[in-house]
Design an enzyme around this catalytic site. Sequence first.
Site, PDB file in Angstrom:
ATOM      1  N   TRP A 120      -3.230  -1.039  -5.144  1.00  0.00           N
ATOM      2  CA  TRP A 120      -4.409  -0.660  -4.361  1.00  0.00           C
ATOM      3  C   TRP A 120      -4.902   0.737  -4.692  1.00  0.00           C
ATOM      4  O   TRP A 120      -6.107   0.972  -4.793  1.00  0.00           O
ATOM      5  CB  TRP A 120      -4.162  -0.832  -2.864  1.00  0.00           C
ATOM      6  CG  TRP A 120      -4.078  -2.281  -2.507  1.00  0.00           C
ATOM      7  CD1 TRP A 120      -2.987  -2.943  -2.014  1.00  0.00           C
ATOM      8  CD2 TRP A 120      -5.102  -3.283  -2.659  1.00  0.00           C
ATOM      9  NE1 TRP A 120      -3.266  -4.277  -1.850  1.00  0.00           N
ATOM     10  CE2 TRP A 120      -4.562  -4.511  -2.233  1.00  0.00           C
ATOM     11  CE3 TRP A 120      -6.413  -3.252  -3.114  1.00  0.00           C
ATOM     12  CZ2 TRP A 120      -5.288  -5.703  -2.244  1.00  0.00           C
ATOM     13  CZ3 TRP A 120      -7.145  -4.435  -3.132  1.00  0.00           C
ATOM     14  CH2 TRP A 120      -6.585  -5.642  -2.700  1.00  0.00           C
ATOM     15  N   ASP A 209      -5.375   5.880   2.308  1.00  0.00           N
ATOM     16  CA  ASP A 209      -5.556   4.467   2.652  1.00  0.00           C
ATOM     17  C   ASP A 209      -4.322   4.029   3.446  1.00  0.00           C
ATOM     18  O   ASP A 209      -3.225   3.949   2.903  1.00  0.00           O
ATOM     19  CB  ASP A 209      -5.697   3.655   1.350  1.00  0.00           C
ATOM     20  CG  ASP A 209      -5.810   2.153   1.597  1.00  0.00           C
ATOM     21  OD1 ASP A 209      -5.737   1.712   2.762  1.00  0.00           O
ATOM     22  OD2 ASP A 209      -5.980   1.419   0.603  1.00  0.00           O
ATOM     23  N   LYS A 233      -4.402  -6.165   9.052  1.00  0.00           N
ATOM     24  CA  LYS A 233      -2.942  -6.188   9.001  1.00  0.00           C
ATOM     25  C   LYS A 233      -2.366  -5.751  10.358  1.00  0.00           C
ATOM     26  O   LYS A 233      -1.795  -6.540  11.076  1.00  0.00           O
ATOM     27  CB  LYS A 233      -2.411  -5.298   7.877  1.00  0.00           C
ATOM     28  CG  LYS A 233      -2.765  -5.829   6.487  1.00  0.00           C
ATOM     29  CD  LYS A 233      -3.611  -4.852   5.763  1.00  0.00           C
ATOM     30  CE  LYS A 233      -4.031  -5.194   4.359  1.00  0.00           C
ATOM     31  NZ  LYS A 233      -3.833  -6.448   3.760  1.00  0.00           N
TER      32      LYS A 233
END
Length: 434
Positions: A120, A209, A233
């Site tokens: 990511w 992030d 999530k």
Amino acid sequence: MTAAAQPGHKWNFGAGPAMIPRPVLERAQSEFLNYQSTGLSIMELSHRSQPYEDLNNKAQAQLRQLLKVPENYKIIFMQGGGHTQFAAVVYNLIAWRHHQNGAKGDWKEIPVDYVVTGSWSAKAAEEAKRLGANLRIICDAKKSLGAFTGIPAESTWATSDPQGAVRQADAASNQKPAYLYYCDNETVNGVEFPYVPSLHDPSVPLVCDMSSNILSRPVDVSKFGVIYAGAQKNIGPAGVSVVIIREDLLQTSELKDGLPPVALMLDYKTMVKNNSLYNTPPMFAIYISSLVFDWLLNADAQRVQDGDAAIYSHSSFVGVEAAQARNERKAAKLYKALEESRFYRIVVQDKAARSKMNIPFRISAAPKGSGAVADKKKDEEMEAAFVAQAEAKGLLQLAGHRSVGGIRASIYNAMTEEGVDVLIAYLKEFENQY
Ligand code: PMP
């Protein structure tokens, strides 16, 4: 009745969209047709109505309480998921740095520093480059370690040493980076930071992030310039992202200043000015997120989720502190079971960097430490059998990310200890077949 004893119960080990706490789903169901006596569902209300405005403010206040967000930080709700934030941080913070530089010079020369510890952060770095930024990868775990299996020591990052070449060159050219970017928890690779980076120039804002570990543990927000997280999530449904930004960093990227103009939907300043109501927000996603925040803040709701675990019996033990205690226990028992087995292999070698949220592992028939060469095809067949048999037993979404294969168990806040115990029992049962 425990969840496992309920007929047809399934355990969702997916990396996202992930489990939503059961009490949250039940409450949403009970309020579905008539939100707070309005006679309408939340989805049908006007986003300019008082009940929605109250909800918008409440959700922000709850998050502020949970993460102890200081007053000089703004909380915004945006759309477009994590990927949209990959771009938003580039525009917004380059604009800020450009203005710090007196709106002089070429924005393309302003460095943006990325720490790449998994897929990511790699993707976020690629996006910065695609948008024309002066990308500097100041740490690349794949290069240093051969694979994304840990976090290279912060002292080895290119900008950590004030006397090092990069910081010296920046000082000589009077050019500071716009920000230092990293991903706190790499969802695909299972690598999680056990610390907040601190060796960089403190005048360079940290951008983080936290999509896959926000609210899983306390965080000192004051150390960051920007924190963002897609909801799907640990927060709620896909469709909303949370952004927490220090207010002095708000700056719109505009052509008149010699900058690439930013679409207003990506502009943090516009979102803050309009209290996340610049356009029609994803109201249902924000509503469920608010119920999740409520759940985290409510000891009784958490006890329902946890059964009778004694450590949660203290009513003041709520919020991210309680989530952290539970997450540590869940992760510790799962890693232990994997370590003690003959043929499960934990992917992340660096123990300190093992994620408490996403736990990737492989299966190999070659006995551990025997030096025997693994039969890749056979191992992959066993992994496929592992996932298929798990599905049949109601343990869902255990396949690793399609880019890496293997197996991955995601055990976010909403996953109970009972669910982890069920998985551990299955690990043993499957291993015993061989
Ligand atoms: N960052 C992280 C850490 C993620 O796990 C994900 C998605 N799993 C993303 C970014 C991308 O999020 P989205 O799919 O919402 O764009």
